[in-house]
Design a protein around this motif. Structure first.
Motif, PDB file in Angstrom:
ATOM      1  N   GLN A 128      -5.438  -5.623   6.030  1.00 27.03           N
ATOM      2  CA  GLN A 128      -5.265  -6.845   6.822  1.00 27.03           C
ATOM      3  C   GLN A 128      -6.505  -7.124   7.670  1.00 27.03           C
ATOM      4  N   THR A 185       0.835  -1.191   0.000  1.00 27.40           N
ATOM      5  CA  THR A 185       0.000   0.000   0.000  1.00 27.40           C
ATOM      6  C   THR A 185       0.872   1.245   0.000  1.00 27.40           C
ATOM      7  N   LEU A 243       1.301   2.562   5.966  1.00 29.50           N
ATOM      8  CA  LEU A 243       1.079   1.483   6.924  1.00 29.50           C
ATOM      9  C   LEU A 243      -0.387   1.429   7.348  1.00 29.50           C
ATOM     10  N   ALA A 259      -2.343  -0.468   4.910  1.00 24.56           N
ATOM     11  CA  ALA A 259      -2.023  -1.898   5.013  1.00 24.56           C
ATOM     12  C   ALA A 259      -2.779  -2.543   6.165  1.00 24.56           C
ATOM     13  N   GLN A 260      -2.838  -1.861   7.289  1.00 26.32           N
ATOM     14  CA  GLN A 260      -3.538  -2.403   8.456  1.00 26.32           C
ATOM     15  C   GLN A 260      -5.030  -2.541   8.192  1.00 26.32           C
ATOM     16  N   LYS A 308       5.472  -1.701   7.473  1.00 28.59           N
ATOM     17  CA  LYS A 308       6.026  -1.332   8.782  1.00 28.59           C
ATOM     18  C   LYS A 308       7.536  -1.167   8.688  1.00 28.59           C
ATOM     19  N   THR A 345       1.826  -6.151   5.214  1.00 27.51           N
ATOM     20  CA  THR A 345       1.757  -5.182   6.308  1.00 27.51           C
ATOM     21  C   THR A 345       3.114  -5.034   6.972  1.00 27.51           C
ATOM     22  N   ARG A 346       3.797  -6.149   7.140  1.00 32.50           N
ATOM     23  CA  ARG A 346       5.125  -6.096   7.743  1.00 32.50           C
ATOM     24  C   ARG A 346       6.094  -5.308   6.848  1.00 32.50           C
TER      25      ARG A 346
END
Length: 383
Positions: free
Chosen positions: A124, A114, A117, A120-121, A365, A361-362
């Motif tokens: 998820q 994305t 972050l 992304a969260q 981050k 997601t990682r």
């Protein structure tokens, strides 16, 4: 009735788009996936021309992703797409991915997943709520000898991991080519590429590879980032000290201004009993270097490899296989898992071996933590 073939839609990747062609080649290799529809450009004229060049049915060529997802969701189950492949610039990942998930479609996304972050969260969370699948193309984890390296670590051949060194030098941005190259222009534009150029485009690949092979998570970073080329808006070079679980340490070096380099991704992992080494530009070879013993050379396509490495080897030994085939491994495993889900069967471990929304997601981050570390006077930043 059992479904045997998966239908794919594509967003982005129209004519003259490098990565779109790569995705379509990879998706087609195994004959499991059919491209049935597309919104291949944000330019309506180019979208139509691109669909016609790919011989898509006229009524399945869409001029924007919203129209595509909404109309596909209204088609009968035996006609509509099963998943959508999104190959747009970073800023245009989140909205179509979320809309597809909201309408019941599985998603495959280019990396980084994305623009931020936070996005992304949200993705998820949506994946977890819906039970749908989302795959991110961290392609280098899909090479057969990377699978073999991961297995050697799992078997304890290296012992406890002590040191991880991963480098990813490229030279293609050694001059200010943003106005000449569409590939460069959006990657170095913070409004389209996000917080980072170098770490977002290639550093995140290196970080994922280090975690995938070693089985260890990065816990902290200390970053030194530079914008070498005058006039560039995002960083094009960086070095990152890494702290891993189990007190292992590491170094990640990534550069887009290493003049003369092509795509020289390389990883070395050292444990108490042995080290291993893999080079993306010589992908069929993996070197295991035991302490006080002769080095061992593992080669793709050989019968002595682990089942997972053999599953991801497509050709007899001695026949080079690389980037396209690794992409195809991700598409095959992802589509096979979708098929198992549709047909009510349990996917195998080999099928489930693709980068997921959690990996994506990682990755986001990692990018945000590295950028924060690079801007901090404290330097060491918890990941």
């Amino acid at each position: 009735m059992e479904i045997r073939k998966i239908r794919m839609g594509m967003i982005g990747g129209g004519k003259n788009a490098f990565i779109g062609a790569v995705h379509r080649m990879a998706a087609g290799i195994d004959g499991q996936i059919e491209l049935c529809c597309g919104a291949l450009s944000s330019d309506p004229v180019k979208a139509l021309e691109s669909g016609e060049l790919l011989s898509l049915p006229t009524d399945r060529i869409y001029t924007n992703f919203r129209e595509m997802i909404l109309r596909e969701s209204q088609l009968p189950p035996d006609k509509r797409m099963h998943f959508v492949s999104i190959v747009t610039p970073n800023v245009a990942h989140f909205e179509p991915a979320m809309l597809a998930l909201e309408h019941g479609f599985h998603v495959l996304l280019e990396k980084p997943m994305t623009f931020s972050l936070h996005e992304a969260q949200l993705l998820q969370q949506k994946v977890n709520e819906s039970g749908l699948l989302l795959c991110v193309t961290y392609t280098y984890s899909a090479y057969p000898m990377v699978k073999q390296a991961r297995q050697l670590v799992r078997e304890g051949k290296l012992g406890n991991i002590r040191k991880i060194m991963v480098e990813y030098p490229q030279g293609w941005l050694s001059t200010l080519i943003e106005n000449e190259s569409p590939l460069a222009s959006w990657r170095t534009d913070p409004e389209r590429g996000g917080l980072s150029s170098c770490m977002g485009d290639i550093g995140t690949h290196a970080a994922h590879l280090a975690e995938y092979i070693s089985g260890l998570k990065i816990t902290k970073v200390c970053a030194d980032l530079r914008t070498v080329v005058a006039g560039r808006r995002l960083e094009d070079d960086g070095n990152v000290l890494l702290g891993f679980e189990n007190d292992a340490t590491g170094v990640l070096s990534a550069s887009q201004v290493a003049a003369g380099e092509e795509n020289a991704l390389k990883i070395r992992i050292y444990g108490e009993k042995a080290g291993l080494e893999w080079n993306q530009q010589e992908p069929n070879s993996l070197l295991l270097k035991p302490l006080n013993e002769p080095a061992q050379l593992f080669r793709a396509g050989q019968q002595y490899l682990s089942p997972l490495a053999q599953h991801n080897s497509r050709l007899p030994a001695g026949h080079p296989e690389g980037y396209i085939e690794a992409f195809a491994n991700i598409y095959r495993n992802f589509s096979a898992t979708i098929l198992a889900k549709i047909n009510g069967t349990s996917p195998s471990e080999a099928m489930l071996d693709f980068p997921t929304v959690a990996d994506g997601t990682r990755g986001m981050k990692f990018i945000e933590t590295v950028i924060a570390s690079g801007q901090s006077s404290q330097k060491w930043t918890a990941f």
